[in-house]
Every structure is written in structure tokens, then in C-alpha cells.
Design a protein around this motif. Structure first.
Motif, PDB file in Angstrom:
ATOM      1  N   SER A  49     -12.235 -34.103 -76.597  1.00  0.00           N
ATOM      2  CA  SER A  49     -11.669 -33.889 -75.200  1.00  0.00           C
ATOM      3  C   SER A  49     -11.623 -34.849 -74.348  1.00  0.00           C
ATOM      4  O   SER A  49     -12.505 -35.882 -74.682  1.00  0.00           O
ATOM      5  N   THR A  58      -7.230 -32.459 -67.975  1.00  0.00           N
ATOM      6  CA  THR A  58      -8.228 -32.529 -68.971  1.00  0.00           C
ATOM      7  C   THR A  58      -7.347 -32.000 -70.397  1.00  0.00           C
ATOM      8  O   THR A  58      -6.292 -31.481 -70.359  1.00  0.00           O
ATOM      9  N   TYR A  60      -8.233 -30.851 -74.606  1.00  0.00           N
ATOM     10  CA  TYR A  60      -9.147 -30.442 -75.550  1.00  0.00           C
ATOM     11  C   TYR A  60      -8.397 -30.197 -76.925  1.00  0.00           C
ATOM     12  O   TYR A  60      -7.348 -29.869 -76.912  1.00  0.00           O
ATOM     13  N   LYS A  65     -11.255 -25.681 -77.757  1.00  0.00           N
ATOM     14  CA  LYS A  65     -10.721 -25.093 -76.395  1.00  0.00           C
ATOM     15  C   LYS A  65     -11.373 -23.581 -76.105  1.00  0.00           C
ATOM     16  O   LYS A  65     -11.675 -22.962 -77.079  1.00  0.00           O
ATOM     17  N   THR A  69     -15.991 -27.573 -71.924  1.00  0.00           N
ATOM     18  CA  THR A  69     -15.504 -28.059 -70.621  1.00  0.00           C
ATOM     19  C   THR A  69     -15.861 -29.455 -70.350  1.00  0.00           C
ATOM     20  O   THR A  69     -17.067 -29.771 -70.204  1.00  0.00           O
ATOM     21  N   SER A  71     -15.887 -32.656 -67.517  1.00  0.00           N
ATOM     22  CA  SER A  71     -15.601 -33.039 -66.076  1.00  0.00           C
ATOM     23  C   SER A  71     -16.233 -34.347 -65.756  1.00  0.00           C
ATOM     24  O   SER A  71     -17.060 -34.981 -66.712  1.00  0.00           O
TER      25      SER A  71
END
Length: 130
Positions: A49, A58, A60, A65, A69, A71
Motif C-alpha cells: 500500500s 492511496t 493498494y 484491497k 487501510t 493513512s
């Protein structure tokens, strides 16, 4: 010299969750995309990622996927990778890295000359097993 330090790895049963953190030693890293790679025993490094420099882009790998996640919190010089619904095939050493660019592909990072010349953390082990 900018350093990246990963943490948050460990052992978890299939279906469990972990959150990895990648802390940069300098705020200058805010200008660059940060990527996560992983390496399973006996295999090469696989892009997982990435997140662009301003968090609005972003990417993946297909294999993660919908489960992972990414961030970033630039106020803390930190990038997170929240990993849910973990599978045994997610086992490996997870590395964060930068190739000194601001770009992040929607399909996730891939090994390139840029990463060969970039900065890598020392890695954190993730083990998914029952």
C-alpha cells in the motif's frame, strides 16, 4: 539523516487485526509518499500500500484491497497501516519506505530503482496463524 521506524507487528489469529505504524525522524518526510512493502520467507518484497504526500491519494495491492487501510498523520510524522481480516498469507516482515517522490499509484507500490535509492525502515514481523 531521515530514518523510518516501524512498530505494531506481532502474532494474530486468522481474521484478526493489527495496526502498523511508521514514524519518520524528520518532518521533511511530509513532502513524500510513504509505502508499505512486505516480504514472506523465501520470497521477494511485495508492494502492499502507499499514501501520497497529502493523504488524498492511496493505493493498494489487489491482495489487500478492502482489508487494509493506509493513512498518515503529518502532525506526528506517522503513517499507519490498519490491517483487518488477516490471513495466513499476510505473514511476513513489513517495511515502510519512501522513494523520495510524492506519487502513489492506485494499485499500490512496486519495487523500482527509486526505492533502491530510497529510505527503508528496519521492518516489523507480522505472523498470522492459528
Amino acid at each position: 539523516q531521515v530514518q523510518l521506524v516501524e512498530s505494531g507487528g506481532g502474532w494474530v489469529q486468522p481474521g484478526g487485526s493489527l495496526r502498523l505504524s511508521c514514524v519518520a525522524s524528520a518532518s521533511t518526510l511530509r513532502s513524500y509518499a510513504i509505502s508499505w512493502f512486505r516480504q514472506a520467507p523465501g520470497k521477494g518484497r511485495e508492494g502492499v500500500s502507499c499514501v501520497g504526500s497529502d493523504d488524498d491519494i492511496t493505493g493498494y495491492a489487489d491482495s489487500v484491497k478492502g482489508r487494509f487501510t493506509i493513512s498518515r498523520d503529518n502532525s506526528k510524522n506517522t503513517v499507519y497501516l490498519q490491517m483487518n481480516s488477516l490471513k495466513p498469507e499476510d505473514t511476513g516482515v513489513y517495511y515502510c519506505a519512501t522513494d523520495w517522490s510524492s506519487r502513489c499509484s492506485s494499485t499500490g507500490p512496486s519495487m523500482s530503482a527509486g526505492f533502491s535509492l530510497g529510505r527503508w525502515g528496519q521492518g516489523t514481523q507480522v505472523t498470522v496463524s492459528s
